[in-house]
Design a protein around this motif. Structure first.
Motif, PDB file in Angstrom:
ATOM      1  N   VAL A   1      12.871  80.014 -48.871  1.00  0.00           N
ATOM      2  CA  VAL A   1      13.214  78.614 -49.107  1.00  0.00           C
ATOM      3  C   VAL A   1      12.146  77.928 -49.955  1.00  0.00           C
ATOM      4  CG1 VAL A   1      13.665  76.385 -48.008  1.00  0.00           C
ATOM      5  CG2 VAL A   1      14.607  78.464 -47.021  1.00  0.00           C
TER       6      VAL A   1
ATOM      7  N   TYR B   1      14.329  71.995 -55.207  1.00  0.00           N
ATOM      8  CA  TYR B   1      14.894  71.039 -54.250  1.00  0.00           C
ATOM      9  C   TYR B   1      16.422  71.007 -54.353  1.00  0.00           C
ATOM     10  CZ  TYR B   1      15.390  66.855 -51.426  1.00  0.00           C
ATOM     11  OH  TYR B   1      15.750  65.974 -50.439  1.00  0.00           O
TER      12      TYR B   1
ATOM     13  N   ALA C   1      17.971  74.217 -52.916  1.00  0.00           N
ATOM     14  CA  ALA C   1      17.921  74.229 -51.453  1.00  0.00           C
ATOM     15  C   ALA C   1      18.941  73.258 -50.868  1.00  0.00           C
ATOM     16  CB  ALA C   1      16.512  73.890 -50.969  1.00  0.00           C
ATOM     17  N   SER C   2      19.062  72.091 -51.470  1.00  0.00           N
ATOM     18  CA  SER C   2      20.040  71.107 -50.995  1.00  0.00           C
ATOM     19  C   SER C   2      21.458  71.633 -51.130  1.00  0.00           C
ATOM     20  CB  SER C   2      19.908  69.798 -51.775  1.00  0.00           C
ATOM     21  OG  SER C   2      18.681  69.175 -51.505  1.00  0.00           O
TER      22      SER C   2
ATOM     23  N   ILE D   1      15.786  75.409 -44.229  1.00  0.00           N
ATOM     24  CA  ILE D   1      15.950  74.563 -45.408  1.00  0.00           C
ATOM     25  C   ILE D   1      15.649  73.109 -45.072  1.00  0.00           C
ATOM     26  CG2 ILE D   1      17.614  73.653 -47.075  1.00  0.00           C
ATOM     27  CD1 ILE D   1      18.998  76.439 -46.949  1.00  0.00           C
ATOM     28  N   VAL D   2      16.187  72.617 -43.967  1.00  0.00           N
ATOM     29  CA  VAL D   2      15.939  71.222 -43.567  1.00  0.00           C
ATOM     30  C   VAL D   2      14.449  70.979 -43.379  1.00  0.00           C
ATOM     31  CG1 VAL D   2      16.261  69.543 -41.704  1.00  0.00           C
ATOM     32  CG2 VAL D   2      18.218  70.840 -42.565  1.00  0.00           C
TER      33      VAL D   2
ATOM     34  N   GLU E   1      11.941  72.585 -44.760  1.00  0.00           N
ATOM     35  CA  GLU E   1      11.259  72.628 -46.058  1.00  0.00           C
ATOM     36  C   GLU E   1      11.528  71.360 -46.866  1.00  0.00           C
ATOM     37  OE1 GLU E   1       9.058  73.845 -49.398  1.00  0.00           O
ATOM     38  OE2 GLU E   1       8.998  74.507 -47.315  1.00  0.00           O
ATOM     39  N   LEU E   2      12.774  70.908 -46.878  1.00  0.00           N
ATOM     40  CA  LEU E   2      13.094  69.687 -47.627  1.00  0.00           C
ATOM     41  C   LEU E   2      12.379  68.484 -47.028  1.00  0.00           C
ATOM     42  CD1 LEU E   2      16.898  70.183 -48.386  1.00  0.00           C
ATOM     43  CD2 LEU E   2      14.937  70.655 -49.872  1.00  0.00           C
ATOM     44  N   ASP E   3      12.314  68.431 -45.707  1.00  0.00           N
ATOM     45  CA  ASP E   3      11.596  67.346 -45.042  1.00  0.00           C
ATOM     46  C   ASP E   3      10.114  67.376 -45.408  1.00  0.00           C
ATOM     47  OD1 ASP E   3      11.430  65.154 -43.003  1.00  0.00           O
ATOM     48  OD2 ASP E   3      10.137  66.631 -42.013  1.00  0.00           O
TER      49      ASP E   3
ATOM     50  N   ARG F   1       8.795  68.548 -48.130  1.00  0.00           N
ATOM     51  CA  ARG F   1       8.658  68.104 -49.520  1.00  0.00           C
ATOM     52  C   ARG F   1       8.810  66.587 -49.649  1.00  0.00           C
ATOM     53  NH1 ARG F   1      12.012  72.575 -53.052  1.00  0.00           N
ATOM     54  NH2 ARG F   1      11.068  74.412 -52.086  1.00  0.00           N
ATOM     55  N   ILE F   2       9.755  66.035 -48.927  1.00  0.00           N
ATOM     56  CA  ILE F   2       9.960  64.579 -48.982  1.00  0.00           C
ATOM     57  C   ILE F   2       8.741  63.846 -48.433  1.00  0.00           C
ATOM     58  CG2 ILE F   2      11.297  62.674 -47.983  1.00  0.00           C
ATOM     59  CD1 ILE F   2      13.763  64.577 -48.195  1.00  0.00           C
TER      60      ILE F   2
END
Length: 92
Positions: free
Chosen positions: A14, A19, A22-23, A53-54, A56-58, A60-61
């Motif tokens: 991931v 981004y 992944a989304s 994924i959630v 990792e995205l969190d 990054r945000i």
């Protein structure tokens, strides 16, 4: 399992996905889960991938938010300087 979680090669880590990639993968997983399209043997793997994924995205945000917050004082200072220059005051 491939990047999209179908049987095959190992999934792309991931952290190596962009981004948007992944989304999009997360959206596909959620749609598959909602539609009941995931084979019961793959259900746990897909769910774990979605969680990964959630997370990792969190991460990054939150990181982007911290970097923006760190830059805000510089932007405020530039705005104050520009405002002072418009009023004819000494910008220093």
């Amino acid at each position: 399992m491939t990047q999209d979680g179908s049987p095959g090669d190992a999934p792309v880590p991931v952290a190596e996905l962009g981004y948007a990639q992944a989304s999009a993968e997360l959206e596909r997983i959620v749609a598959e889960l909602d539609d009941g399209l995931v084979d019961v043997d793959l259900l746990e793997l897909r769910f774990r991938r979605a969680i990964e994924i959630v997370e990792e995205l969190d991460r990054r945000i939150r990181g982007a938010r911290e970097r923006v917050d760190a830059l805000m004082p510089r932007l405020d200072a530039l705005g104050a300087r520009a405002g002072a220059e418009e009023r004819g005051a000494d910008p220093a």
